[in-house]
Design a protein around this motif. Structure first.
Motif, PDB file in Angstrom:
ATOM      1  N   TYR A  36       0.844  -1.187   0.000  1.00 34.75           N
ATOM      2  CA  TYR A  36       0.000   0.000   0.000  1.00 34.75           C
ATOM      3  C   TYR A  36       0.885   1.245   0.000  1.00 34.75           C
ATOM      4  CZ  TYR A  36      -4.304  -2.584   0.664  1.00 34.75           C
ATOM      5  OH  TYR A  36      -5.380  -3.412   0.478  1.00 34.75           O
ATOM      6  N   GLY A  43      -5.676   8.188   3.005  1.00 31.06           N
ATOM      7  CA  GLY A  43      -5.600   6.812   3.456  1.00 31.06           C
ATOM      8  C   GLY A  43      -4.715   5.991   2.523  1.00 31.06           C
ATOM      9  N   PHE A  89       3.549   0.615   2.868  1.00 29.57           N
ATOM     10  CA  PHE A  89       3.293  -0.461   3.828  1.00 29.57           C
ATOM     11  C   PHE A  89       3.222  -1.793   3.084  1.00 29.57           C
ATOM     12  CE2 PHE A  89       2.277   1.937   7.596  1.00 29.57           C
ATOM     13  CZ  PHE A  89       1.775   3.137   7.134  1.00 29.57           C
ATOM     14  N   TYR A 101      -5.911  -8.521   7.602  1.00 28.64           N
ATOM     15  CA  TYR A 101      -4.711  -7.915   7.042  1.00 28.64           C
ATOM     16  C   TYR A 101      -3.751  -7.584   8.177  1.00 28.64           C
ATOM     17  CZ  TYR A 101      -7.669  -7.202   2.952  1.00 28.64           C
ATOM     18  OH  TYR A 101      -8.497  -7.396   1.872  1.00 28.64           O
ATOM     19  N   GLY A 104       2.939  -4.136   7.873  1.00 27.24           N
ATOM     20  CA  GLY A 104       4.262  -3.769   8.365  1.00 27.24           C
ATOM     21  C   GLY A 104       4.208  -2.380   8.981  1.00 27.24           C
ATOM     22  N   THR A 105       5.343  -1.953   9.509  1.00 27.62           N
ATOM     23  CA  THR A 105       5.396  -0.684  10.238  1.00 27.62           C
ATOM     24  C   THR A 105       5.558   0.526   9.324  1.00 27.62           C
ATOM     25  OG1 THR A 105       7.724  -1.113  10.610  1.00 27.62           O
ATOM     26  CG2 THR A 105       6.211  -1.650  12.414  1.00 27.62           C
TER      27      THR A 105
ATOM     28  N   ARG B   9     -12.472  14.520   9.344  1.00 22.44           N
ATOM     29  CA  ARG B   9     -11.036  14.487   9.076  1.00 22.44           C
ATOM     30  C   ARG B   9     -10.243  14.773  10.336  1.00 22.44           C
ATOM     31  NH1 ARG B   9      -9.045  15.193   3.956  1.00 22.44           N
ATOM     32  NH2 ARG B   9      -7.074  14.680   4.983  1.00 22.44           N
ATOM     33  N   PHE B  33     -13.102  -2.784   8.736  1.00 20.14           N
ATOM     34  CA  PHE B  33     -11.998  -2.799   9.702  1.00 20.14           C
ATOM     35  C   PHE B  33     -11.791  -1.392  10.266  1.00 20.14           C
ATOM     36  CE2 PHE B  33     -10.359  -6.865   8.099  1.00 20.14           C
ATOM     37  CZ  PHE B  33     -10.816  -6.861   6.786  1.00 20.14           C
ATOM     38  N   TYR B  35      -8.503   0.566  11.966  1.00 20.92           N
ATOM     39  CA  TYR B  35      -7.084   0.542  12.299  1.00 20.92           C
ATOM     40  C   TYR B  35      -6.722   1.856  12.985  1.00 20.92           C
ATOM     41  CZ  TYR B  35      -6.284  -3.422   9.160  1.00 20.92           C
ATOM     42  OH  TYR B  35      -6.300  -4.650   8.567  1.00 20.92           O
ATOM     43  N   GLN B  37      -3.236   4.249  13.305  1.00 21.51           N
ATOM     44  CA  GLN B  37      -1.916   4.450  12.708  1.00 21.51           C
ATOM     45  C   GLN B  37      -1.097   5.394  13.565  1.00 21.51           C
ATOM     46  OE1 GLN B  37      -1.917   6.038   8.688  1.00 21.51           O
ATOM     47  NE2 GLN B  37       0.283   5.759   8.466  1.00 21.51           N
ATOM     48  N   GLY B  42       3.086   1.499  12.445  1.00 20.80           N
ATOM     49  CA  GLY B  42       2.294   1.037  11.317  1.00 20.80           C
ATOM     50  C   GLY B  42       0.805   1.095  11.589  1.00 20.80           C
ATOM     51  N   LEU B  43       0.074   0.195  10.968  1.00 19.35           N
ATOM     52  CA  LEU B  43      -1.371   0.110  11.131  1.00 19.35           C
ATOM     53  C   LEU B  43      -1.675  -1.058  12.061  1.00 19.35           C
ATOM     54  CD1 LEU B  43      -1.000   1.697   8.411  1.00 19.35           C
ATOM     55  CD2 LEU B  43      -3.148   0.696   7.698  1.00 19.35           C
ATOM     56  N   LEU B  45      -4.654  -3.230  14.035  1.00 16.35           N
ATOM     57  CA  LEU B  45      -6.069  -3.548  13.929  1.00 16.35           C
ATOM     58  C   LEU B  45      -6.746  -3.445  15.290  1.00 16.35           C
ATOM     59  CD1 LEU B  45      -8.367  -4.577  12.085  1.00 16.35           C
ATOM     60  CD2 LEU B  45      -7.642  -6.895  12.688  1.00 16.35           C
ATOM     61  N   PHE B  48     -12.663  -5.658  13.772  1.00 12.82           N
ATOM     62  CA  PHE B  48     -13.173  -5.871  12.431  1.00 12.82           C
ATOM     63  C   PHE B  48     -14.524  -6.570  12.489  1.00 12.82           C
ATOM     64  CE2 PHE B  48     -12.317 -10.416  11.646  1.00 12.82           C
ATOM     65  CZ  PHE B  48     -11.460 -10.716  12.700  1.00 12.82           C
ATOM     66  N   LEU B  90      -8.071   4.848  10.875  1.00 13.66           N
ATOM     67  CA  LEU B  90      -8.387   4.504   9.489  1.00 13.66           C
ATOM     68  C   LEU B  90      -9.423   3.402   9.442  1.00 13.66           C
ATOM     69  CD1 LEU B  90      -4.747   4.499   8.158  1.00 13.66           C
ATOM     70  CD2 LEU B  90      -6.552   5.984   7.300  1.00 13.66           C
ATOM     71  N   ALA B 103      -8.133  -4.251   0.186  1.00 13.98           N
ATOM     72  CA  ALA B 103      -8.799  -3.442   1.205  1.00 13.98           C
ATOM     73  C   ALA B 103      -8.793  -1.994   0.754  1.00 13.98           C
ATOM     74  CB  ALA B 103      -8.083  -3.580   2.545  1.00 13.98           C
ATOM     75  N   PHE B 105      -9.390   1.954   1.822  1.00 15.04           N
ATOM     76  CA  PHE B 105      -9.310   2.766   3.032  1.00 15.04           C
ATOM     77  C   PHE B 105     -10.022   4.096   2.865  1.00 15.04           C
ATOM     78  CE2 PHE B 105      -6.430   0.725   5.999  1.00 15.04           C
ATOM     79  CZ  PHE B 105      -5.837  -0.259   5.204  1.00 15.04           C
ATOM     80  N   GLY B 106     -10.531   4.591   3.981  1.00 15.14           N
ATOM     81  CA  GLY B 106     -10.991   5.966   4.036  1.00 15.14           C
ATOM     82  C   GLY B 106      -9.814   6.911   4.180  1.00 15.14           C
ATOM     83  N   GLN B 107     -10.114   8.216   4.267  1.00 18.83           N
ATOM     84  CA  GLN B 107      -9.050   9.217   4.284  1.00 18.83           C
ATOM     85  C   GLN B 107      -8.462   9.410   5.677  1.00 18.83           C
ATOM     86  OE1 GLN B 107     -12.220   9.760   4.482  1.00 18.83           O
ATOM     87  NE2 GLN B 107     -12.739  11.804   5.223  1.00 18.83           N
TER      88      GLN B 107
END
Lengths: 113, 114
Positions: A36, A43, A89, A101, A104-105, B9, B33, B35, B37, B42-43, B45, B48, B90, B103, B105-107
């Motif tokens: 990604y 996003g 990512f 899903y 990674g960081t 936002r 989902f 997430y 950040q 990273g992301l 979870l 979900f 997210l 997947a 994603f939203g903003q």
């Protein structure tokens, strides 16, 4: 182990150079490996993805190399451009009731003009 | 054009407030989902859902709950906001497909708890 380890954390590349980001995993149940791309204030969006039955996938300047035996995969950006500056990512999915899903960081890439 | 839309936002909330983050997708996806950040992490979870009224804990569910009353809408609730919940949130959705699917994603919602 439900982790995907990503390196480097940040990367600076000259315009026209090759950017390489690496990821490693342990769980052999992972069956889909997407990358990604995220620009500031946005996003993440799917860039390119690979399944474990192939060793390489190329889309334009972006290539995923996949080494199933080593449990590693990497993103190569050829002829890197300033517009590629973003956070990248790697991810992996596995089935647990539904597809989850694991990300990674992240790697913050800066391409110098 | 497929869309995942997050209602805000930017949000600034006070410690102890109950906070609702809303997410709507227009792709008729089964999976949704949430997430979080954070730099260097990273992301991660939070929760979900793979069906209406179904929810599963992710890796960091403490301090959060979710609601999915309709297929297109997935809400994240911070029962009593704390400063350590200051983060980018997210929302994402995906099809319930075999072998993994994209997947979307939203903003993102940048939440600051003061």
């Amino acid at each position: 182990q439900q982790q995907v380890k990503q390196s480097p954390q940040s990367l600076i590349v000259q315009k026209g150079g090759i950017s390489i980001i690496n990821c490693a995993y342990e769980n052999t149940a992972f069956d889909y490996f997407p990358w990604y791309q995220q620009f500031p204030g946005k996003g993440p969006a799917l860039l390119i993805a690979i399944r474990p039955d192939v060793s390489e996938k190329k889309e334009g300047r972006f290539t995923i190399s996949f080494n199933k035996s080593a449990k590693q995969f990497s993103l190569h950006i050829m002829d890197s451009q300033p517009g590629d500056s973003a956070t990248y990512f790697c991810a992996a999915t596995f089935y647990s009731g539904t597809y989850k899903y694991i990300f990674g960081t992240g790697t913050r890439l800066k391409v110098l003009a | 054009d497929v869309k995942v839309t997050q209602s805000s936002r930017y949000l600034v909330k006070r410690t102890g407030e109950k906070v609702f983050l809303e997410c709507v997708q227009d792709m008729d996806h089964e999976n949704m989902f949430w997430y979080r950040q954070d730099p260097g992490l990273g992301l991660r979870l939070i929760y979900f859902s793979y069906d209406v009224k179904m929810k599963e804990k992710g890796d960091i569910p403490e301090g959060y709950s979710v609601s999915r009353e309709k297929k297109e809408r997935f809400s994240l609730i911070l029962e009593s906001a704390s400063t350590n919940q200051t983060s980018m949130y997210l929302c994402a959705s995906s099809l319930l497909g075999q072998g993994g699917t994209e997947a979307f994603f939203g903003q993102g919602t940048r939440l600051t708890v003061v």
